[in-house]
Design a protein around this motif. Structure first.
Motif, PDB file in Angstrom:
ATOM      1  N   GLY A  61       0.808  -1.208   0.000  1.00 59.62           N
ATOM      2  CA  GLY A  61       0.000   0.000   0.000  1.00 59.62           C
ATOM      3  C   GLY A  61       0.845   1.264   0.000  1.00 59.62           C
ATOM      4  O   GLY A  61       0.314   2.373   0.017  1.00 59.62           O
ATOM      5  N   ILE A  62       2.162   1.082  -0.025  1.00 62.98           N
ATOM      6  CA  ILE A  62       3.097   2.210  -0.029  1.00 62.98           C
ATOM      7  C   ILE A  62       3.998   2.083  -1.253  1.00 62.98           C
ATOM      8  O   ILE A  62       4.540   1.014  -1.527  1.00 62.98           O
ATOM      9  N   GLU A  63       4.169   3.154  -1.998  1.00 59.53           N
ATOM     10  CA  GLU A  63       4.986   3.098  -3.208  1.00 59.53           C
ATOM     11  C   GLU A  63       6.428   2.732  -2.886  1.00 59.53           C
ATOM     12  O   GLU A  63       7.008   3.204  -1.909  1.00 59.53           O
ATOM     13  N   HIS A  64       6.998   1.875  -3.709  1.00 59.07           N
ATOM     14  CA  HIS A  64       8.414   1.513  -3.643  1.00 59.07           C
ATOM     15  C   HIS A  64       8.786   0.840  -2.323  1.00 59.07           C
ATOM     16  O   HIS A  64       9.922   1.000  -1.843  1.00 59.07           O
ATOM     17  N   TYR A  65       7.863   0.079  -1.735  1.00 56.03           N
ATOM     18  CA  TYR A  65       8.147  -0.515  -0.427  1.00 56.03           C
ATOM     19  C   TYR A  65       7.549  -1.919  -0.342  1.00 56.03           C
ATOM     20  O   TYR A  65       6.337  -2.106  -0.491  1.00 56.03           O
ATOM     21  N   ASN A  66       8.428  -2.903  -0.118  1.00 55.74           N
ATOM     22  CA  ASN A  66       8.012  -4.288   0.094  1.00 55.74           C
ATOM     23  C   ASN A  66       7.213  -4.858  -1.090  1.00 55.74           C
ATOM     24  O   ASN A  66       7.395  -4.469  -2.221  1.00 55.74           O
ATOM     25  N   GLY A  67       6.338  -5.800  -0.785  1.00 55.70           N
ATOM     26  CA  GLY A  67       5.533  -6.468  -1.805  1.00 55.70           C
ATOM     27  C   GLY A  67       6.066  -7.857  -2.123  1.00 55.70           C
ATOM     28  O   GLY A  67       7.281  -8.077  -2.228  1.00 55.70           O
ATOM     29  N   VAL A  68       5.141  -8.815  -2.253  1.00 49.43           N
ATOM     30  CA  VAL A  68       5.497 -10.198  -2.582  1.00 49.43           C
ATOM     31  C   VAL A  68       4.573 -10.698  -3.689  1.00 49.43           C
ATOM     32  O   VAL A  68       3.498 -10.149  -3.919  1.00 49.43           O
ATOM     33  N   ALA A  69       5.024 -11.764  -4.356  1.00 52.19           N
ATOM     34  CA  ALA A  69       4.238 -12.345  -5.447  1.00 52.19           C
ATOM     35  C   ALA A  69       4.429 -13.845  -5.471  1.00 52.19           C
ATOM     36  O   ALA A  69       5.450 -14.366  -4.998  1.00 52.19           O
ATOM     37  N   ILE A  70       3.437 -14.543  -6.036  1.00 54.82           N
ATOM     38  CA  ILE A  70       3.554 -15.967  -6.301  1.00 54.82           C
ATOM     39  C   ILE A  70       2.989 -16.243  -7.688  1.00 54.82           C
ATOM     40  O   ILE A  70       1.884 -15.799  -8.022  1.00 54.82           O
ATOM     41  N   TYR A  71       3.763 -16.954  -8.493  1.00 52.07           N
ATOM     42  CA  TYR A  71       3.294 -17.490  -9.765  1.00 52.07           C
ATOM     43  C   TYR A  71       3.168 -18.998  -9.620  1.00 52.07           C
ATOM     44  O   TYR A  71       4.082 -19.653  -9.103  1.00 52.07           O
ATOM     45  N   THR A  72       2.053 -19.557 -10.053  1.00 54.45           N
ATOM     46  CA  THR A  72       1.850 -20.993  -9.933  1.00 54.45           C
ATOM     47  C   THR A  72       1.161 -21.551 -11.173  1.00 54.45           C
ATOM     48  O   THR A  72       0.226 -20.940 -11.705  1.00 54.45           O
ATOM     49  N   ARG A  73       1.641 -22.696 -11.643  1.00 58.21           N
ATOM     50  CA  ARG A  73       1.013 -23.360 -12.789  1.00 58.21           C
ATOM     51  C   ARG A  73      -0.300 -24.033 -12.386  1.00 58.21           C
ATOM     52  O   ARG A  73      -1.103 -24.376 -13.258  1.00 58.21           O
ATOM     53  N   HIS A  74      -0.507 -24.210 -11.099  1.00 56.22           N
ATOM     54  CA  HIS A  74      -1.652 -24.964 -10.605  1.00 56.22           C
ATOM     55  C   HIS A  74      -2.533 -24.020  -9.772  1.00 56.22           C
ATOM     56  O   HIS A  74      -2.060 -23.418  -8.814  1.00 56.22           O
ATOM     57  N   GLN A  75      -3.767 -23.896 -10.128  1.00 52.75           N
ATOM     58  CA  GLN A  75      -4.649 -22.953  -9.445  1.00 52.75           C
ATOM     59  C   GLN A  75      -4.876 -23.383  -7.998  1.00 52.75           C
ATOM     60  O   GLN A  75      -5.289 -24.512  -7.739  1.00 52.75           O
ATOM     61  N   PRO A  76      -4.592 -22.521  -7.042  1.00 54.97           N
ATOM     62  CA  PRO A  76      -4.769 -22.887  -5.635  1.00 54.97           C
ATOM     63  C   PRO A  76      -6.234 -22.861  -5.217  1.00 54.97           C
ATOM     64  O   PRO A  76      -7.074 -22.255  -5.883  1.00 54.97           O
ATOM     65  N   LYS A  77      -6.500 -23.518  -4.096  1.00 49.63           N
ATOM     66  CA  LYS A  77      -7.850 -23.518  -3.538  1.00 49.63           C
ATOM     67  C   LYS A  77      -8.123 -22.250  -2.738  1.00 49.63           C
ATOM     68  O   LYS A  77      -9.271 -21.844  -2.572  1.00 49.63           O
ATOM     69  N   ALA A  78      -7.056 -21.640  -2.218  1.00 54.71           N
ATOM     70  CA  ALA A  78      -7.240 -20.441  -1.396  1.00 54.71           C
ATOM     71  C   ALA A  78      -5.970 -19.607  -1.400  1.00 54.71           C
ATOM     72  O   ALA A  78      -4.870 -20.111  -1.659  1.00 54.71           O
ATOM     73  N   LEU A  79      -6.138 -18.301  -1.089  1.00 55.06           N
ATOM     74  CA  LEU A  79      -5.026 -17.381  -0.915  1.00 55.06           C
ATOM     75  C   LEU A  79      -5.082 -16.820   0.504  1.00 55.06           C
ATOM     76  O   LEU A  79      -6.166 -16.555   1.029  1.00 55.06           O
TER      77      LEU A  79
END
Length: 259
Positions: A61-79
């Protein structure tokens, strides 16, 4: 199942350095990125959504600060966004988790306590809360893999010229003890070290130059005990630098059809 983890020092910079072209060449099932330094609306370009992957982001929620990502070939059941800490520090774009039927994979960015925005006290509280959570979930009938930039090293084998860094954040006595407790008492395993015991497998250079300064291994894939015998192969990618960190690549003997 192949999982790749990388702390990118800014996703736009890493993209310019060829990260996504490299990702396209890897046969990875899951890719966990940390330290995006971008808000999710800034990632609308197709380059940030690799073909064949479901793409998930959690910004601070703040520019240029932190942040994570996940790419997955398999659709998850939940996030799951964040870890549920009462302090709220985990909600600063520090943790994102995908859940499958039996397995959960998280992308973690720990406080580094090396900048004006992150204090040592905040880092200690974060890891105290994290250890309590990890101890609690050991009772769940679920397998966990926590990938990310943990902002600290475990043993002297994991820091180049370790004796020169015993007073540096990331290698302080209480930080080494925290990891020792995690791996020896709480019961999780350093998946990389189960398959690779080489002493020069560093993942981070504070100088931002892989050929200059001392290397540290601060990027881990921490797996629950039941996965200890599932680790088949582990390495770091050394050919090209996308950030001050190296990608950590681990293959698990896990059938993706039974996630």
């Amino acid at each position: 199942m192949r999982i790749i983890s990388l702390s990118v020092d800014g996703i736009h910079q890493a993209a310019q350095r060829g990260l996504y072209e490299w990702i396209a060449e890897q046969d990875a099932d899951v890719i966990c990125l940390q330290d995006l330094r971008a808000l999710e609306p800034e990632l609308d370009n197709e380059i940030f959504h690799p073909s064949g992957y479901f793409s998930y982001f959690f910004d601070s929620g703040i520019e240029h600060y932190n942040g994570v990502a996940i790419y997955t070939r398999h659709q998850p059941k939940a996030l799951i966004f964040g870890l549920g800490f009462s302090s709220g520090v985990d909600m600063e774009g520090r943790y994102l988790q995908i859940d499958f039927e039996q397995h959960s994979i998280g992308s973690l960015l720990a406080p580094a306590a090396m900048s004006a925005t992150e204090s040592l006290e905040e880092k200690i509280q974060f890891f105290d809360d994290l250890q309590a959570l990890l101890h609690k979930i050991t009772r769940k009938r679920r397998h966990f893999i926590f990938c990310g930039n943990w902002a600290m090293a475990h043993t002297e084998k994991d820091v180049q010229k370790a004796q020169a860094h015993t007073h540096d954040a990331g290698f302080l006595p209480h930080e080494k003890l925290w990891l020792q407790q995690l791996f020896k008492q709480v019961g999780y395993c350093d998946a990389f070290r189960l398959a690779n015991s080489d002493p020069d497998e560093y993942t981070w250079w504070p100088s931002n130059q892989h050929d200059d300064g001392d290397g540290w291994r601060t990027d881990f894939q921490v797996a629950s005990a039941a996965l200890r015998h599932k680790v088949e192969y582990a390495t770091t990618y050394k050919t090209k630098a996308f950030s001050s960190h190296r990608p950590v690549i681990i293959d698990y003997d896990i059938d993706t059809d039974q996630l």
